[in-house]
Design a protein around this motif. Structure first.
Motif, PDB file in Angstrom:
ATOM      1  N   LEU A 102       0.839  -1.197   0.000  1.00 48.97           N
ATOM      2  CA  LEU A 102       0.000   0.000   0.000  1.00 48.97           C
ATOM      3  C   LEU A 102       0.875   1.248   0.000  1.00 48.97           C
ATOM      4  O   LEU A 102       2.000   1.229   0.501  1.00 48.97           O
ATOM      5  CB  LEU A 102      -0.934   0.020   1.212  1.00 48.97           C
ATOM      6  CG  LEU A 102      -1.957  -1.111   1.306  1.00 48.97           C
ATOM      7  CD1 LEU A 102      -2.765  -0.986   2.584  1.00 48.97           C
ATOM      8  CD2 LEU A 102      -2.872  -1.121   0.091  1.00 48.97           C
ATOM      9  N   GLN A 103       0.325   2.337  -0.523  1.00 48.28           N
ATOM     10  CA  GLN A 103       1.080   3.590  -0.578  1.00 48.28           C
ATOM     11  C   GLN A 103       0.133   4.775  -0.461  1.00 48.28           C
ATOM     12  O   GLN A 103      -0.988   4.739  -0.964  1.00 48.28           O
ATOM     13  CB  GLN A 103       1.849   3.700  -1.893  1.00 48.28           C
ATOM     14  CG  GLN A 103       2.612   5.019  -2.018  1.00 48.28           C
ATOM     15  CD  GLN A 103       3.414   5.118  -3.301  1.00 48.28           C
ATOM     16  OE1 GLN A 103       3.448   4.177  -4.086  1.00 48.28           O
ATOM     17  NE2 GLN A 103       4.046   6.250  -3.514  1.00 48.28           N
ATOM     18  N   LEU A 104       0.604   5.825   0.201  1.00 45.16           N
ATOM     19  CA  LEU A 104      -0.114   7.095   0.200  1.00 45.16           C
ATOM     20  C   LEU A 104       0.143   7.790  -1.132  1.00 45.16           C
ATOM     21  O   LEU A 104       1.257   7.763  -1.638  1.00 45.16           O
ATOM     22  CB  LEU A 104       0.366   7.984   1.355  1.00 45.16           C
ATOM     23  CG  LEU A 104       0.108   7.467   2.772  1.00 45.16           C
ATOM     24  CD1 LEU A 104       0.739   8.408   3.792  1.00 45.16           C
ATOM     25  CD2 LEU A 104      -1.380   7.312   3.040  1.00 45.16           C
ATOM     26  N   TRP A 162      12.104   3.310  -1.986  1.00 46.29           N
ATOM     27  CA  TRP A 162      12.767   3.626  -0.728  1.00 46.29           C
ATOM     28  C   TRP A 162      12.143   2.869   0.449  1.00 46.29           C
ATOM     29  O   TRP A 162      11.017   2.383   0.389  1.00 46.29           O
ATOM     30  CB  TRP A 162      12.675   5.134  -0.471  1.00 46.29           C
ATOM     31  CG  TRP A 162      11.271   5.647  -0.299  1.00 46.29           C
ATOM     32  CD1 TRP A 162      10.492   5.590   0.828  1.00 46.29           C
ATOM     33  CD2 TRP A 162      10.457   6.288  -1.290  1.00 46.29           C
ATOM     34  NE1 TRP A 162       9.258   6.162   0.608  1.00 46.29           N
ATOM     35  CE2 TRP A 162       9.212   6.597  -0.684  1.00 46.29           C
ATOM     36  CE3 TRP A 162      10.667   6.628  -2.628  1.00 46.29           C
ATOM     37  CZ2 TRP A 162       8.175   7.227  -1.368  1.00 46.29           C
ATOM     38  CZ3 TRP A 162       9.634   7.263  -3.307  1.00 46.29           C
ATOM     39  CH2 TRP A 162       8.412   7.554  -2.681  1.00 46.29           C
ATOM     40  N   THR A 163      12.889   2.833   1.529  1.00 45.87           N
ATOM     41  CA  THR A 163      12.392   2.303   2.800  1.00 45.87           C
ATOM     42  C   THR A 163      11.928   3.474   3.658  1.00 45.87           C
ATOM     43  O   THR A 163      12.185   4.644   3.346  1.00 45.87           O
ATOM     44  CB  THR A 163      13.495   1.534   3.543  1.00 45.87           C
ATOM     45  OG1 THR A 163      14.555   2.450   3.870  1.00 45.87           O
ATOM     46  CG2 THR A 163      14.044   0.408   2.678  1.00 45.87           C
ATOM     47  N   LEU A 221       1.665   8.204  10.658  1.00 45.17           N
ATOM     48  CA  LEU A 221       2.093   8.262  12.058  1.00 45.17           C
ATOM     49  C   LEU A 221       1.510   7.116  12.859  1.00 45.17           C
ATOM     50  O   LEU A 221       2.185   6.512  13.691  1.00 45.17           O
ATOM     51  CB  LEU A 221       1.696   9.595  12.685  1.00 45.17           C
ATOM     52  CG  LEU A 221       2.368  10.844  12.098  1.00 45.17           C
ATOM     53  CD1 LEU A 221       1.871  12.090  12.829  1.00 45.17           C
ATOM     54  CD2 LEU A 221       3.887  10.744  12.173  1.00 45.17           C
ATOM     55  N   SER A 222       0.228   6.822  12.625  1.00 44.14           N
ATOM     56  CA  SER A 222      -0.424   5.720  13.328  1.00 44.14           C
ATOM     57  C   SER A 222      -1.638   5.265  12.537  1.00 44.14           C
ATOM     58  O   SER A 222      -2.194   6.012  11.723  1.00 44.14           O
ATOM     59  CB  SER A 222      -0.854   6.140  14.749  1.00 44.14           C
ATOM     60  OG  SER A 222      -1.815   7.186  14.679  1.00 44.14           O
ATOM     61  N   SER A 223      -2.032   4.019  12.767  1.00 40.48           N
ATOM     62  CA  SER A 223      -3.164   3.447  12.049  1.00 40.48           C
ATOM     63  C   SER A 223      -3.945   2.533  12.969  1.00 40.48           C
ATOM     64  O   SER A 223      -3.357   1.814  13.790  1.00 40.48           O
ATOM     65  CB  SER A 223      -2.679   2.668  10.824  1.00 40.48           C
ATOM     66  OG  SER A 223      -3.726   1.926  10.251  1.00 40.48           O
ATOM     67  N   ASN A 224      -5.279   2.555  12.839  1.00 39.84           N
ATOM     68  CA  ASN A 224      -6.135   1.670  13.626  1.00 39.84           C
ATOM     69  C   ASN A 224      -6.458   0.382  12.883  1.00 39.84           C
ATOM     70  O   ASN A 224      -7.159  -0.481  13.397  1.00 39.84           O
ATOM     71  CB  ASN A 224      -7.442   2.377  13.991  1.00 39.84           C
ATOM     72  CG  ASN A 224      -7.215   3.518  14.964  1.00 39.84           C
ATOM     73  OD1 ASN A 224      -6.243   3.508  15.718  1.00 39.84           O
ATOM     74  ND2 ASN A 224      -8.104   4.500  14.959  1.00 39.84           N
ATOM     75  N   ALA A 229       3.844   0.630   9.218  1.00 34.55           N
ATOM     76  CA  ALA A 229       5.017   0.246   8.432  1.00 34.55           C
ATOM     77  C   ALA A 229       4.636  -0.417   7.110  1.00 34.55           C
ATOM     78  O   ALA A 229       5.465  -0.540   6.213  1.00 34.55           O
ATOM     79  CB  ALA A 229       5.900  -0.691   9.247  1.00 34.55           C
ATOM     80  N   ASP A 230       3.376  -0.848   6.974  1.00 34.84           N
ATOM     81  CA  ASP A 230       2.932  -1.521   5.754  1.00 34.84           C
ATOM     82  C   ASP A 230       2.514  -0.537   4.664  1.00 34.84           C
ATOM     83  O   ASP A 230       2.208  -0.953   3.554  1.00 34.84           O
ATOM     84  CB  ASP A 230       1.740  -2.438   6.061  1.00 34.84           C
ATOM     85  CG  ASP A 230       2.168  -3.642   6.896  1.00 34.84           C
ATOM     86  OD1 ASP A 230       3.382  -3.902   6.982  1.00 34.84           O
ATOM     87  OD2 ASP A 230       1.289  -4.302   7.464  1.00 34.84           O
ATOM     88  N   ILE A 231       2.469   0.748   4.972  1.00 37.49           N
ATOM     89  CA  ILE A 231       1.989   1.746   4.014  1.00 37.49           C
ATOM     90  C   ILE A 231       3.151   2.647   3.605  1.00 37.49           C
ATOM     91  O   ILE A 231       3.741   3.327   4.441  1.00 37.49           O
ATOM     92  CB  ILE A 231       0.841   2.580   4.613  1.00 37.49           C
ATOM     93  CG1 ILE A 231      -0.295   1.665   5.053  1.00 37.49           C
ATOM     94  CG2 ILE A 231       0.336   3.604   3.598  1.00 37.49           C
ATOM     95  CD1 ILE A 231      -1.446   2.385   5.728  1.00 37.49           C
TER      96      ILE A 231
END
Length: 249
Positions: A102-104, A162-163, A221-224, A229-231
């Protein structure tokens, strides 16, 4: 009897037209580039162009090259299209690399020049919109909230796959004695996979940097729902930032 010169010229002209006919057909078969520029991704562009490119190569290249054509269409042509036909989703990088599927994505491109102390918007003056995309650059509807941050990246950050560590190391630091490069609501909560950045502005120009330009980046920053780290982070094209007093120059 003397040959008919007029007839010879006519035949010659017909021969020339016959030679040009395949080229004319190829030109007519090319898709409308205005449509190409509105496609969701460069992979889709390659899909549209594939039959045209395949036909031209078959007519102009030796048969032995047919074996390498599939690789060219899948691995070589999409990056070229991405370079010269910018996507309306902003700059897209390989989201599936390094194990992140996944990516923003910035939904619209940025102006080539942005001024300090003026709210940052997309090229069409709409608010900056970010969405969660998968590897095929399709919008993903995420039911849970996602907190993301807008940041300034170095203009010479050119890596594609990139990482998270590489992304963070390319966040631009402000000049000594200056405050943060961005002012305003740089942290937002995305709902259903979509969010908007409003009332954010640059506080300093980009002329002092090595490349003379910045990029904008967005990171989780955070995900529910899924681990942050997966995005993969979003990254804009390079932009030049000038002082507000330069507006109109």
């Amino acid at each position: 009897m003397a040959p008919n010169k007029r007839g010879s010229l006519s035949d010659e002209g017909n021969d020339e037209r016959d030679l040009q006919l395949p080229l004319c057909k190829r030109k007519a078969a090319l898709p409308d580039t205005r449509y190409l520029s509105s496609l969701d991704s460069t992979n889709h562009m390659a899909l549209i162009l594939e039959p045209v490119i395949r036909k031209v190569l078959q007519e102009m290249m030796p048969p032995m090259l047919e074996q390498v054509m599939p690789r060219m269409l899948e691995q070589v042509i999409p990056p070229i299209l991405q370079r010269y036909l910018p996507s309306p989703w902003g700059q897209i990088s390989p989201a599936a690399g390094r194990g992140r599927s996944l990516q923003l994505c910035l939904m619209k491109g940025l102006p080539a020049t942005i001024f300090t102390q003026i709210s940052i918007t997309a090229e069409d003056s709409s608010p900056l919109q970010v969405a969660v995309c998968d590897a095929t650059i399709q919008n993903i509807k995420v039911t849970n909230s996602l907190k993301v941050q807008l940041c300034v990246l170095k203009g010479d950050f050119e890596s594609e796959d990139w990482t998270a560590e590489e992304f963070n190391s390319n966040i631009e630091s402000p000049r000594e004695g200056k405050g943060p490069l961005l002012k305003g609501d740089t942290v937002i909560t995305m709902e259903n996979g979509v969010g908007f950045f409003k009332n954010v502005e640059f506080t300093d120009n980009s002329c002092w940097t090595r490349s003379g330009k910045f990029r904008l980046g967005i990171k989780v920053l955070s995900s529910n729902s899924s681990p942050a780290a997966d995005i993969k982070e979003a990254r804009s094209e390079r932009i030049r930032v000038k002082d507000k007093r330069g507006v109109g120059e």
